[in-house]
Design a protein around this motif. Structure first.
Motif, PDB file in Angstrom:
ATOM      1  N   HIS A 273       0.929  -1.441  -0.178  1.00 52.31           N
ATOM      2  CA  HIS A 273      -0.016  -0.126   0.032  1.00 52.31           C
ATOM      3  C   HIS A 273       0.725   1.190  -0.161  1.00 52.31           C
ATOM      4  N   MET A 385      -8.757  -2.812   6.076  1.00 58.29           N
ATOM      5  CA  MET A 385      -8.006  -1.634   6.080  1.00 58.29           C
ATOM      6  C   MET A 385      -6.617  -1.612   5.456  1.00 58.29           C
ATOM      7  N   SER A 388      -2.819   3.163   4.913  1.00 66.35           N
ATOM      8  CA  SER A 388      -3.046   4.621   5.183  1.00 66.35           C
ATOM      9  C   SER A 388      -4.108   4.806   6.038  1.00 66.35           C
ATOM     10  N   GLN A 389      -5.272   4.091   6.065  1.00 64.31           N
ATOM     11  CA  GLN A 389      -6.350   4.150   7.011  1.00 64.31           C
ATOM     12  C   GLN A 389      -5.913   3.804   8.501  1.00 64.31           C
ATOM     13  N   LYS A 391      -2.829   4.223   9.599  1.00 64.75           N
ATOM     14  CA  LYS A 391      -2.104   5.306  10.184  1.00 64.75           C
ATOM     15  C   LYS A 391      -2.669   6.390  10.913  1.00 64.75           C
ATOM     16  N   ASN A 392      -4.056   6.496  10.397  1.00 65.28           N
ATOM     17  CA  ASN A 392      -4.797   7.648  10.690  1.00 65.28           C
ATOM     18  C   ASN A 392      -5.786   7.260  12.233  1.00 65.28           C
ATOM     19  N   LEU A 393      -5.614   5.712  12.483  1.00 70.73           N
ATOM     20  CA  LEU A 393      -6.660   5.651  13.637  1.00 70.73           C
ATOM     21  C   LEU A 393      -6.067   6.200  14.794  1.00 70.73           C
TER      22      LEU A 393
END
Length: 407
Positions: A273, A385, A388-389, A391-393
């Protein structure tokens, strides 16, 4: 540690048979674990019920010639209402077989073609297909339960080196060829070719779908790894890092990792990703410098396979060894000897590794460990997930690193 041998299926020999033309380039397990298929060389593909195969290994020690195994595997008449009863088939494909792939259908998955009113084939839930890629560029599709030829796909102009079905049951088939292209076929539309993916400048050796069928990885006679968006049929990115031809690739069961094998003596594990290398498994110490990575060093890696527990990877190299790696350890956890190994794959349940060589198949028990709860949670999260998603958690950084396989 030495891996335990489970059994072997040997190609039948004849008086004139020199090993030339008997290479086993491909071995495959059906998605439901019902069948094993492999190329015996000389145009022949053998299809055997896997459960009966395992029973024979247990009952008759580890030495199983293909002929004696054939005698013990009951042959059932597929036409007598027992269509789904596994029975053995020997298929003559008419040319040298380079690739195999099993495909099964999910009826709710519609064909991507529109305005379809009539089809030769209606593939139901109980359908199991075998695709064979041949030396002459043709792809033949067989009914596994009857051994009958269903479709003959003709468009490639060179050897069909690899085949992969989308795991979502859509019966979308991708073929990789020495004609430098990948082709996308819709078997629910009677094998209509939907798309040609161009980007490779040389032979394409292998291709693999991500578990959610959204990404295709392809590798070939170049140092780059190609990733394709299979919704738009466009190239997502190239992964650069290998120093020689990349010959095999496979995604982890959660789609978060991608393993690639190369003639540069290394297996890399990527985060597909974001395009970074997370792990490197070397087969030559010290590793060759980039300038020597193309030399005849007897450590070329031929094949790589990801286990279904998401923790183990198997690799085959020219140094006559099969290696089992853990994704969190630097050195192999188990090894086994194998001369002239060309391909390997884990069984559907992950308990056995099958490897092909000179028309025969050899089987080893794989390292089995109870996965930690943390790892099972990571698998569950990463199935849905991308990096990128994650890492935003709003979670601690150490947890993010763990979920991204960085620790």
């Amino acid at each position: 540690a030495r891996s335990r041998t489970v059994g072997e299926l040997l190609a039948p020999t004849s008086p004139f048979d020199k090993k030339c033309g008997r290479e086993n380039w491909t071995v495959a397990f059906a998605p439901d674990g019902s069948y094993l298929a492999w190329s015996q060389g000389h145009r022949i593909v053998k299809l055997v019920p896997w459960a009966q195969c395992l029973n024979n290994f247990l009952l008759h020690s580890t030495k199983n010639g293909a002929n004696s195994a054939s005698a013990r595997l009951p042959r059932q008449n597929s036409e007598s209402g027992q269509k789904n009863k596994p029975c053995e088939h020997i298929i003559d494909c008419g040319d040298i077989v380079w690739s195999l792939a099993f495909g099964s259908s999910v009826p709710e998955k519609q064909s991507r073609c529109v305005n379809i009113e009539w089809h030769r084939f209606k593939f139901g839930q109980d359908q199991l297909l075998l695709a064979t890629g041949l030396n002459n560029g043709r792809i033949k599709i067989w009914d596994v339960y009857t051994g009958k030829l269903l479709l003959n796909l003709m468009d490639h102009t060179e050897v069909v080196r690899d085949l992969t079905f989308a795991p979502d049951g859509s019966l979308i088939l991708v073929s990789a060829s020495r004609d430098k292209t990948l082709r996308v076929w819709d078997l629910k539309d009677d094998g209509n070719m939907m798309k040609v993916l161009r980007g490779h400048q040389n032979w394409v050796y292998g291709c693999a779908f991500s578990p959610d069928s959204s990404i295709l990885c392809s590798v070939g006679a170049s140092k780059a790894v190609f990733l394709w968006d299979m919704d738009k049929y466009t190239m997502l990115r190239k992964l650069e890092g290998h120093h020689n031809d990349v010959v095999a690739c496979e995604f982890s069961p959660d789609g978060a990792l991608l393993a690639t094998a190369s003639y540069d003596t290394r297996v890399y594990v990527w985060d597909p990703h974001i395009g970074v290398i997370l792990m490197e498994f070397g087969h030559l110490f010290p590793p060759p410098t980039p300038i020597f990575a193309g030399g005849a060093n007897d450590r070329w890696v031929r094949s790589v396979s990801f286990s279904h527990d998401g923790l183990h990877i198997a690799s085959l190299a020219d140094d006559k060894m099969v290696r089992f790696w853990r994704i969190d350890e630097e050195y192999p956890v188990q090894v086994a000897p194998l001369n002239n190994g060309l391909c390997c794959t884990f069984s559907t349940d992950g308990s056995v590794l099958a490897a092909g060589q000179d028309g025969s198949v050899y089987f080893w028990a794989t390292p089995r460990q109870v996965s930690s709860l943390q790892h099972l949670c990571r698998l569950a999260i990463r199935r849905v997930m991308p990096t990128s998603q994650v890492k935003n958690l709003p979670i601690p950084s150490k947890v993010v690193e763990f979920l991204c396989y960085q620790i």
